[in-house]
Write an enzyme that holds these catalytic residues in place. Structure first.
Site, short mmCIF file in Angstrom:
data_model
loop_
_atom_site.label_atom_id
_atom_site.label_comp_id
_atom_site.label_asym_id
_atom_site.label_seq_id
_atom_site.Cartn_x
_atom_site.Cartn_y
_atom_site.Cartn_z
N LYS A 66 0.83 -1.20 0.00
CA LYS A 66 0.00 0.00 0.00
C LYS A 66 0.87 1.25 0.00
CE LYS A 66 -2.96 0.60 3.59
NZ LYS A 66 -2.82 1.94 4.20
N ARG A 98 2.74 5.96 -3.22
CA ARG A 98 3.88 6.78 -3.68
C ARG A 98 4.06 6.70 -5.18
NH1 ARG A 98 4.32 5.62 1.48
NH2 ARG A 98 5.70 6.72 2.90
N GLY A 152 -4.67 7.99 5.67
CA GLY A 152 -3.74 8.97 6.21
C GLY A 152 -2.61 9.27 5.25
N SER A 164 7.83 9.50 11.68
CA SER A 164 6.70 9.20 10.80
C SER A 164 7.12 9.30 9.34
CB SER A 164 5.56 10.19 11.06
OG SER A 164 4.70 10.23 9.94
N ASP A 216 2.61 -1.39 11.76
CA ASP A 216 1.30 -1.84 11.27
C ASP A 216 1.03 -3.31 11.59
OD1 ASP A 216 0.82 0.71 10.32
OD2 ASP A 216 1.60 0.26 8.32
N LYS A 220 -3.94 5.58 14.89
CA LYS A 220 -4.04 4.97 13.57
C LYS A 220 -5.52 4.99 13.15
CE LYS A 220 0.27 4.19 12.93
NZ LYS A 220 0.98 4.95 11.91
N ARG A 270 -5.61 1.58 18.26
CA ARG A 270 -5.31 0.15 18.14
C ARG A 270 -4.90 -0.49 19.46
NH1 ARG A 270 -2.57 0.13 12.07
NH2 ARG A 270 -4.58 0.23 10.98
C1 S3P Z 1 2.80 4.88 6.21
C2 S3P Z 1 3.49 5.23 7.36
C3 S3P Z 1 3.10 4.79 8.72
C4 S3P Z 1 2.17 3.57 8.64
C5 S3P Z 1 1.06 3.78 7.65
C6 S3P Z 1 1.63 4.00 6.25
C7 S3P Z 1 3.27 5.39 4.91
O1 S3P Z 1 2.43 5.85 9.37
O2 S3P Z 1 1.64 3.30 9.91
O3 S3P Z 1 0.21 2.66 7.64
O4 S3P Z 1 2.85 4.88 3.86
O5 S3P Z 1 4.10 6.31 4.91
P1 S3P Z 1 3.22 7.06 10.11
O6 S3P Z 1 3.91 7.87 9.09
O7 S3P Z 1 2.12 7.84 10.81
O8 S3P Z 1 4.18 6.42 11.07
#
Ligand code: S3P
Length: 432
Positions: free
Chosen positions: A20, A25, A91, A164, A317, A344, A348
């Site tokens: 994902k 990206r 997100g 993050s 995750d 999240k 969680r």
């Molecule tokens: C992600 C980064 C992580 C992850 C999310 C996907 C990404 O989150 O938990 O499922 O694709 O950059 P955070 O950037 O909030 O750590």
């Protein structure tokens, strides 16, 4: 509602849907590049479709055919969207897009579903404001909807305290159009797919170790060139099948083409430390990412393990499914330094503790994790998923190893990352 019962074993081979993070990206980076990119084995899911639809709203010409996507890159020349962009439950869509939109002089607004509208955005909004973009939203810009008017940006030095990858990636995507150098430091290396993919598209990026952690540096004004990208199988989706195999003695699975980037494969590494029979075979590199087939065999109870703050980014995750394995392991286990789990798609920590406890696990809640004393068996229960895909998949696996019947509410929420999850599960289940 979905009802599940205990199974005997799983056997066979599976290639789970693509990663994902990489699929999001691939769409965004192809859109900001110049020329026509081809994305192979793209993940078609609710989350990634939110990113795809967002770039269409910005005037990008893109087409999905099966699981291949063709994107005509706009070299950062997007058009003002005529309506609000809906990131839905994703997100990654909302936060990475804020980075891209901060480079654009026009006005745009991003919103999301109820869960996403409750998640913090200031972590991205603040540094983008420092770079020179205007962003505002509910709660002083912390909650969606967030409105953006971007423009001329300048590079900044930023400490990414929570490690993050979404924050780091948003800033990297903005920094390509900023004056000067952007430098991001993180205490622990978060997933580095953006760095790897930007390199694939021709960007020059420096990564080094500093006294405060990992540093990534990028000079603004670089042009990206279209590419062909292959998306590997998602280690986070693979984790559910690996878990089911290690929890059912006599099972044996091969998971094909799995992304084993060291910023993502913490779950597999920790399982081995817990005593699991698991091997990477046919290790190779495709589109700048390490990939392997994973062989795993269920051979009885694993040993408990302690997960510390520094372990968290590479398995964030996978913590819900790891908690299930801990609940059935011999001895005690713990997770600390995982406060991020509370923000999240659902809280969680709460969802793990509440649901595992209702299945008979011995688990105590911490603000930043949990403590578990392993038991030999779990019993079926009524599970509250909070419409969170990873909670739904974790407790579906729990339902297949627990005694009695387990009922899952809102099983359809798996479609944000793995629409065919239940079909794939059924195919691998053996009742002997
Ligand atoms: C992600 C980064 C992580 C992850 C999310 C996907 C990404 O989150 O938990 O499922 O694709 O950059 P955070 O950037 O909030 O750590």
């Amino acid at each position: 509602m979905l009802t599940l019962k205990k199974i005997k074993t799983v056997k066979g081979e599976i290639r789970v849907p693509s990663d994902k993070s990489i699929s999001h990206r691939a769409i965004l980076i192809s859109s900001i590049a110049e020329g026509k990119s081809v994305i192979k084995n793209w993940l078609v899911s609710e989350d990634t479709k939110a990113t795809f639809n967002a770039v269409l709203q910005l005037g990008v010409q893109a087409h999905i055919k099966g699981n291949e996507v063709i994107v005509e890159g706009r070299n950062y020349l997007f058009s003002e969207p005529s309506d609000i962009i809906d990131a839905k439950n994703s997100g990654t869509t909302a936060r990475l897009l804020m980075g891209v939109l901060s480079t654009q002089e026009f006005f745009s607004v991003i919103t999301g579903d109820e869960s996403l509208r409750n998640r913090p955005m200031l972590r991205v909004v603040e540094p983008l404001r420092q770079m020179g973009a205007w962003l505002d939203g509910r709660e002083k810009g912390n909650k969606l909807p967030v409105a953006i008017r971007g423009g001329k940006l300048k590079g900044i030095s930023f400490f990414n305290k929570k490690a993050s990858a979404q924050v780091k990636s948003a800033l990297l995507l903005a920094s390509l159009k900023a004056d000067g150098i952007t430098e991001i430091t993180e205490p622990y290396l978060s997933r580095d797919h953006t760095e790897r993919m930007l390199r694939l598209f021709g960007a020059e990026i420096t990564q080094l170790e500093g006294k405060d952690g990992h540093i990534v540096k990028l000079k603004g004004g670089q042009k990206l060139h279209a590419c062909e990208i292959y998306c590997p199988a998602d280690p986070s989706s693979s984790a559910f099948f690996v878990a089911l195999a290690v929890l059912t003695e006599g099972s044996e699975l091969i998971l094909k083409d799995v992304l084993v980037n060291p910023t993502r494969d913490g779950f597999f590494r920790k399982l081995k430390q817990m005593g699991a029979r698991l091997e990477y075979i046919n290790l190779r590199e495709i589109s700048g990412e390490p990939i392997a087939d994973i062989w795993v065999k269920g051979e009885g109870r694993l040993k408990g393990i302690d997960i510390r703050e520094e372990d968290v980014p590479s398995l964030i995750d996978e913590l819900p499914i790891l908690a299930l394995i801990m609940a059935l392991a011999e001895g005690t286990s713990s997770v600390r330094g995982a406060h991020e789990l509370r923000i999240k798609e659902s809280d969680r920590i709460k969802a793990i503790v509440e649901n595992l406890r209702s299945m008979g696990a011995k688990i105590e809640e911490y603000e930043d994790g949990f403590y578990i004393e392993g038991v030999e068996k779990l019993r079926g229960a009524h599970i509250k998923t909070y419409k969170d895909h990873r909670i739904a998949m974790t407790f579906s696996i729990a339902g297949l190893v627990a005694e009695g019947e387990t009922i899952i509410d809102h099983p359809e929420c798996v479609s944000v990352s793995y629409p065919e999850f239940y079909k794939d599960l059924e195919r691998l289940i053996h009742q002997t």
